[in-house]
Design an enzyme around this catalytic site. Structure first.
Site, PDB file in Angstrom:
ATOM      1  N   SER A 192     -37.894  34.761   2.687  1.00  0.00           N
ATOM      2  CA  SER A 192     -39.022  35.515   3.242  1.00  0.00           C
ATOM      3  C   SER A 192     -39.851  34.629   4.172  1.00  0.00           C
ATOM      4  CB  SER A 192     -39.864  36.083   2.095  1.00  0.00           C
ATOM      5  OG  SER A 192     -40.725  37.090   2.538  1.00  0.00           O
ATOM      6  N   ASP A 285     -35.778  46.964   1.989  1.00  0.00           N
ATOM      7  CA  ASP A 285     -36.734  45.913   2.334  1.00  0.00           C
ATOM      8  C   ASP A 285     -37.234  46.151   3.757  1.00  0.00           C
ATOM      9  OD1 ASP A 285     -38.115  43.575   2.817  1.00  0.00           O
ATOM     10  OD2 ASP A 285     -36.455  42.225   2.329  1.00  0.00           O
ATOM     11  N   HIS A 315     -36.340  43.423  -1.643  1.00  0.00           N
ATOM     12  CA  HIS A 315     -36.913  42.105  -1.373  1.00  0.00           C
ATOM     13  C   HIS A 315     -37.107  41.375  -2.702  1.00  0.00           C
ATOM     14  CE1 HIS A 315     -38.900  39.480   1.530  1.00  0.00           C
ATOM     15  NE2 HIS A 315     -39.788  39.196   0.593  1.00  0.00           N
TER      16      HIS A 315
END
Length: 344
Positions: A192, A285, A315
């Site tokens: 991320s 996501d 995610h």
């Protein structure tokens, strides 16, 4: 056109549109992923975007949900995957020392090294929250993983995290031999926001003539600030990450630098002459297309890319291997890319 004909057309159009799946219907969590989301819901986290950054840092996330599931099954919630050694250290930056953690796999070494940056939108989380990912990668890729902290926003907005990440990478180049690492075989990676930092570090190494990483592992990376991608629209209200949360993260991280291209690798003018990349995305996501589009842009620039989108997961799925089998598949895919990079 007569009224009867109009009604027929309206009816036909209704059938056509009814047959088309809505965006919300196109992706659902698999059973294992849904169990994690259900466990997280029971922990009753508040919407992150409604909180201060201090409050947000206290909220439970997927790692807490993972522990809840393990506890319910009567399994240990500690050390879900063992490695040969784990050591907490500190590394120097321009503003003082920051914490890091070295994960060493079994074997004799010297080992290749993965410089790893945790997620959390540059605002929340820490190396503890991403412990499972580092352990899994150390074992699967047979490499030392060094997980680095970096300064968080809003106390330290962009480019503080970028500067710390690059300092971590340079320090690793200089120090790897002291903990049985091979300084000629160093990769970067992250999840991320950490994937964003890994990609930016790779670009910065090229642009400053610093020894480049041999590989970049980008797991659902943030590569842009475009909220109009298909995945942002499709999963605007997804869990555990949604569009409003990303706006909240960007607001804290960018501040006076809002709109800067330097924070996002997809906005880089030149993506050529970069090391090979393994890019992983989760289908459910908002950031799915960030990774997908960056993979395409790298390939267009002549970079060797292995990209895979994992369906049925959200995610933060990557570190959930103890309960989500798709995570184990993703770790194997990541390790394959790393081993290829280390072998060159």
């Amino acid at each position: 056109m007569c009224e009867f004909t109009v009604r027929l057309l309206i009816g036909a159009l209704a059938v056509v549109f009814a047959a088309q799946p809505t965006l919300a219907q196109q992706a659902k969590p698999n059973e294992e992923m849904q169990a994690v989301l259900d466990a997280l819901a029971k922990l009753d986290p508040e919407p992150l975007e409604t909180l201060t950054h201090e409050e947000a840092r206290k909220q439970p996330g997927p790692p807490a949900a993972l522990k809840a599931i393990l506890a319910l099954d009567g399994k240990s919630t500690e050390l879900p995957e063992t490695v040969s050694a784990v050591k907490d250290i500190a590394f120097p930056t321009a503003v003082g020392n920051l914490p890091a953690r070295i994960y060493t796999p079994k074997g004799d070494g010297p080992f290749p090294v993965l410089v790893y940056f945790h997620g959390g939108g540059w605002v929340i989380a820490n190396i503890d929250a991403y412990d499972a990912s580092c352990r899994a990668l150390a074992n699967a890729a047979k490499c030392i993983v060094v997980s680095f902290e970096y300064r968080h926003a809003p106390e330290n907005p962009f480019p503080a995290a970028v500067d710390d990440a690059f300092a971590a990478y340079q320090w690793t180049l200089q120090s790897a031999e002291t903990w049985n690492g091979d300084p000629k075989r160093i990769a970067v990676g992250g999840e991320s926001a950490g994937g964003n930092l890994a990609a930016i570090t790779t670009l910065r190494a090229r642009d400053t003539n610093v020894q480049p990483p041999v590989h970049q592992l980008l797991i659902y990376p943030v590569t842009n600030d475009d909220f109009e991608t298909a995945s942002y629209k499709q999963h605007a209200n997804a869990k555990p990450l949604n569009k409003n949360m990303m706006r909240w993260f960007f607001g804290h991280y960018l501040q006076a630098n809002a709109g800067t291209a330097l924070a996002f690798p997809l906005k880089a003018r030149d993506l050529s002459q970069l090391p090979p990349a393994t890019i992983i995305t989760a289908d459910i996501d908002p950031l799915r297309d960030d990774g997908k589009l960056y993979a395409a842009a790298l390939e267009k620039a002549g970079v060797n890319v292995q990209y895979k989108n994992f369906e049925g997961v959200t995610h933060e799925f990557f570190g959930l291997g103890a309960v989500v089998s798709t995570s184990k598949e993703a770790v194997r895919f990541a390790a394959e890319g790393l081993r290829t990079g280390f072998a060159k």
